[in-house]
Design an enzyme around this catalytic site. Structure first.
Site, PDB file in Angstrom:
ATOM      1  N   HIS A   1      -7.941  -2.784   2.031  1.00 21.38           N
ATOM      2  CA  HIS A   1      -7.242  -3.908   1.397  1.00 21.38           C
ATOM      3  C   HIS A   1      -6.267  -4.553   2.392  1.00 21.38           C
ATOM      4  O   HIS A   1      -6.048  -5.754   2.355  1.00 21.38           O
ATOM      5  CB  HIS A   1      -6.519  -3.449   0.130  1.00 21.38           C
TER       6      HIS A   1
ATOM      7  N   TRP B   1     -16.008   0.049  -8.169  1.00 20.87           N
ATOM      8  CA  TRP B   1     -15.342  -1.262  -8.243  1.00 20.87           C
ATOM      9  C   TRP B   1     -14.915  -1.792  -6.874  1.00 20.87           C
ATOM     10  O   TRP B   1     -14.597  -2.970  -6.740  1.00 20.87           O
ATOM     11  CB  TRP B   1     -14.100  -1.153  -9.133  1.00 20.87           C
ATOM     12  N   HIS B   2     -14.854  -0.919  -5.874  1.00 17.68           N
ATOM     13  CA  HIS B   2     -14.315  -1.338  -4.571  1.00 17.68           C
ATOM     14  C   HIS B   2     -15.437  -1.887  -3.690  1.00 17.68           C
ATOM     15  O   HIS B   2     -16.333  -1.151  -3.299  1.00 17.68           O
ATOM     16  CB  HIS B   2     -13.621  -0.142  -3.906  1.00 17.68           C
TER      17      HIS B   2
ATOM     18  N   GLU C   1     -16.019   5.033  -6.141  1.00 16.95           N
ATOM     19  CA  GLU C   1     -15.276   3.866  -6.628  1.00 16.95           C
ATOM     20  C   GLU C   1     -16.236   2.692  -6.780  1.00 16.95           C
ATOM     21  O   GLU C   1     -16.355   1.872  -5.878  1.00 16.95           O
ATOM     22  CB  GLU C   1     -14.153   3.475  -5.646  1.00 16.95           C
TER      23      GLU C   1
ATOM     24  N   GLN D   1       0.830  -1.206   0.000  1.00 22.30           N
ATOM     25  CA  GLN D   1       0.000   0.000   0.000  1.00 22.30           C
ATOM     26  C   GLN D   1       0.867   1.259   0.000  1.00 22.30           C
ATOM     27  O   GLN D   1       0.561   2.238  -0.666  1.00 22.30           O
ATOM     28  CB  GLN D   1      -0.938   0.002   1.220  1.00 22.30           C
TER      29      GLN D   1
ATOM     30  N   ALA E   1      -5.625   5.051  -0.338  1.00 18.89           N
ATOM     31  CA  ALA E   1      -5.548   5.179   1.117  1.00 18.89           C
ATOM     32  C   ALA E   1      -4.100   5.262   1.572  1.00 18.89           C
ATOM     33  O   ALA E   1      -3.217   4.604   1.022  1.00 18.89           O
ATOM     34  CB  ALA E   1      -6.229   3.990   1.773  1.00 18.89           C
TER      35      ALA E   1
ATOM     36  N   SER F   1      -5.930   1.292   4.637  1.00 23.10           N
ATOM     37  CA  SER F   1      -6.652   0.711   3.499  1.00 23.10           C
ATOM     38  C   SER F   1      -7.442  -0.525   3.904  1.00 23.10           C
ATOM     39  O   SER F   1      -6.936  -1.409   4.600  1.00 23.10           O
ATOM     40  CB  SER F   1      -5.655   0.324   2.404  1.00 23.10           C
TER      41      SER F   1
ATOM     42  N   ASP G   1     -11.121  -5.056  -5.365  1.00 23.53           N
ATOM     43  CA  ASP G   1     -11.483  -4.221  -6.511  1.00 23.53           C
ATOM     44  C   ASP G   1     -11.897  -5.171  -7.625  1.00 23.53           C
ATOM     45  O   ASP G   1     -11.152  -6.080  -7.970  1.00 23.53           O
ATOM     46  CB  ASP G   1     -10.294  -3.366  -6.952  1.00 23.53           C
TER      47      ASP G   1
HETATM   48 ZN   LIG Z   1     -10.042  -0.820  -3.552  1.00 22.52          ZN
END
Ligand SMILES: [Zn+2]
Length: 231
Positions: free
Chosen positions: A125, A183-184, A181, A97, A118, A123, A132
């Site tokens: 993630h 896609w997230h 976003e 990240q 982020a 994040s 994503d």
């Molecule tokens: Zn993402």
């Protein structure tokens, strides 16, 4: 002071047209030296960070749910793909990240970079609970045109059945701190995801922490959509 803040928050909630009858309730915030949980739900956002050393990998329950969702989409001829390292299911370590964030800053400058990426340690993630998604039949990836794909439509309409929410909504940028976003997606489990989807709100609004200062571990009175379900 708390009461004044709570009043302001319910006003802003009314102004956005959601939760006209927002109830008030107590939420529990905990920190295990690695990450925060609010009402038992792991949270990572601009305010609630994780330890650098927190390195869980992608959550196994999330992976299983994603595979079910992917199979259901495939039956309709829709191909969901996870962006990033194959087999990582969206997981990114603190170090990865950090690299990504610095790359974005170099490319776009700090202000824009911080809206699309982020800061390391914040994040979802790294939390191992976000992915994503791209449309496997379409070469475009990680841009808002994704919302016009069949994959995006599928996760918007059905994600909650598998425990996923689209995390950074259009029109909610001031609350999430991130650009839209589509896609997230974030795994929160079916119960929370179904409620969040029904109200078309962010996780912050659901938990009652939108527009508030960061809360340390403890119990707090909030006005969150989840309050409707807490009695
Ligand atoms: Zn993402």
């Amino acid at each position: 002071m708390k009461r004044i803040l709570a009043g302001l928050i319910s006003l802003s909630v009314l102004a956005t047209g959601h939760e006209a009858e927002a109830a008030s309730c107590k939420i529990n915030v905990s920190y295990n030296k690695q990450f925060y949980k609010i009402e038992g739900l792991p949270i990572a956002n601009k305010q609630y960070g994780m330890a650098k050393s927190y390195h869980p990998g992608a959550n196994k329950t999330m992976i299983r749910s994603y595979q079910k969702m992917r199979a259901a989409a495939l039956k309709k001829g829709i191909v969901l793909d996870v962006v990033g390292t194959p087999g990582a299911y969206g997981y990114r370590s603190y170090a990865v990240q950090k690299q990504l964030y610095n790359d974005y800053i170099n490319l776009y400058g700090f202000s824009y970079a911080s809206k699309i990426s982020a800061k390391p340690g914040t994040s979802e993630h790294q939390l191992g609970l976000a992915m994503d998604i791209r449309d496997g039949t379409n070469y475009g990836t990680l841009n808002t045109a994704f919302e016009y794909t069949a994959a995006s439509k599928f996760i918007r309409e059905n994600g909650q059945r598998y425990g996923f929410i689209v995390r950074y909504l259009k029109g909610k940028e001031a609350i999430t701190g991130f650009m839209y976003e589509p896609w997230h997606i974030r795994y929160v489990g079916v119960t929370h995801a179904t409620r969040i989807k029904k109200d078309n709100i962010t996780l912050e609004e659901y938990l009652g922490i939108a527009g508030r200062r960061k809360l340390s571990a403890g119990q707090y009175q909030v006005n969150g959509a989840l309050c409707k379900y807490k009695r």
